[in-house]
Design a protein around this motif. Structure first.
Motif, mmCIF file in Angstrom:
data_model
loop_
_atom_site.group_PDB
_atom_site.id
_atom_site.type_symbol
_atom_site.label_atom_id
_atom_site.label_comp_id
_atom_site.label_asym_id
_atom_site.label_seq_id
_atom_site.Cartn_x
_atom_site.Cartn_y
_atom_site.Cartn_z
ATOM 1 N N TYR A 58 7.907 -15.139 -1.518
ATOM 2 C CA TYR A 58 7.319 -14.621 -0.274
ATOM 3 C C TYR A 58 6.462 -15.697 0.400
ATOM 4 C CZ TYR A 58 8.801 -9.860 -1.455
ATOM 5 O OH TYR A 58 9.544 -8.742 -1.737
ATOM 6 N N ILE A 71 5.832 -10.182 6.185
ATOM 7 C CA ILE A 71 5.967 -10.343 4.740
ATOM 8 C C ILE A 71 5.280 -9.191 4.013
ATOM 9 C CG2 ILE A 71 5.264 -11.776 2.779
ATOM 10 C CD1 ILE A 71 5.680 -14.212 4.613
ATOM 11 N N GLN A 74 7.527 -6.275 3.998
ATOM 12 C CA GLN A 74 8.591 -6.434 3.003
ATOM 13 C C GLN A 74 8.100 -6.038 1.612
ATOM 14 O OE1 GLN A 74 10.866 -10.131 2.868
ATOM 15 N NE2 GLN A 74 10.166 -10.623 4.939
ATOM 16 N N ILE A 75 6.892 -6.470 1.292
ATOM 17 C CA ILE A 75 6.317 -6.180 -0.026
ATOM 18 C C ILE A 75 6.090 -4.681 -0.188
ATOM 19 C CG2 ILE A 75 4.248 -6.481 -1.450
ATOM 20 C CD1 ILE A 75 4.129 -9.368 -0.364
#
Length: 305
Positions: A58, A71, A74-75
């Protein structure tokens, strides 16, 4: 933003999405071949398990221009797809009678794991090491397992030889072997190709016999250890009426090639090295060596090509 700042900002901003008593932390996880990855752990109230969300890639995305907010999303998406609220009961691990039916083995590179091997029971095998782990029952995570350390043996009052005896019995039963041609493995993946490319590739695979076959287990998880299963290589070599070259594709599988069908044996080691450098994740590399199964001696030898 430095990597350390990136990690700290993640912990701070992620807290906004969870209740105040959620524990969010980052731990270092050792992996095969001396690889250390940072894993983000999110423990919500009433749960003692969390998927480890490895952050290194990441941060690479961030360095390559991805926004921090994207990001973070996404996590969060990964966490919600993989989290399972509840408690994982690991009390079985304190009772060896419950552990021994689940003890299995795998193969790792000896030289690349010298430091780890100081802490875990192992059996040298060629330039590799046989190491042991316990399959965790009834877990929401696929292929969950616990690596067995020396201090576990002291607690259970058993020896390396005991481990090998249990693992030799359990592994072929719990992780049965699977043998397929490369064509058989590749064809299902062609469905995602455009129709013309699919048909062309399928025709090529069907018209040209590919002498390489893949040996792994049904789970395709640490399946390279199938070369240790009693009688497996002997059976395959008898079917081919030939000795076998063994190419370590990864810790999860090996490629078998009848010796008489290798037109340029001296290139095999180079192929293995190049594939390991370009195609295999660092922690999944098994070895740069080529091995040979001999029908005459019924044993695996490290090949000097």
């Amino acid at each position: 933003m430095t990597y350390e700042s990136f990690k700290q900002q993640l912990i701070t901003t992620l807290k906004e999405f969870f209740s105040a008593d959620t524990q969010i932390s980052i731990r270092s996880f050792p992996h095969n071949n001396q690889l250390i990855l940072d894993g983000l752990m999110i423990l919500e109230p009433g749960s003692n398990i969390s998927p480890a969300i490895y952050l290194n890639h990441y941060y690479e995305q961030y360095q390559n221009g991805s926004g921090f907010a994207a990001i973070q999303q996404q996590i969060l998406q990964y966490y919600h797809q993989h989290c399972t609220l509840g408690n994982l009961d690991t009390s079985f691990f304190t009772c060896f009678d419950q552990v021994n039916p689940r003890i299995v083995y795998k193969l790792i590179d000896f030289d690349k794991n010298r430091e780890l091997l100081k802490e875990i029971p192992h059996v040298p095998y060629l330039d590799l090491a046989i190491v042991f782990y316990c399959l965790v029952p009834e877990t929401p995570f696929e292929n969950a397992s616990i690596l067995i350390y020396n201090h576990h043996l002291a607690y259970w009052n058993i020896t390396d030889r005991d481990l090998m005896r249990y693992a030799s019995k359990n592994t072929p039963l719990l992780l049965p072997w699977r043998f397929s041609s490369l064509a058989e493995l590749i064809l299902p993946a062609l469905c995602s190709f455009p129709e013309k490319a699919h048909k062309d590739a399928q025709s090529l695979l069907e018209d040209h016999s590919i002498p390489m076959h893949v040996l792994t287990n049904q789970q395709q998880y640490f399946g390279a250890a199938c070369i240790l299963y009693p009688g497996v290589l002997k059976q395959i070599s008898e079917d081919f009426e030939d000795d076998l070259y063994i190419l370590p594709s990864s810790v999860h599988e090996v490629i078998l090639l009848p010796v008489s069908m290798a037109e340029r044996p001296f290139e095999l080691a180079q192929i293995v090295r190049e594939v390991n450098l370009t195609e295999v994740a660092q922690d999944e590399i098994l070895s740069d060596s080529v091995y040979r199964y001999s029908q005459e001696s019924d044993e695996v030898l490290q090949e000097r090509i």
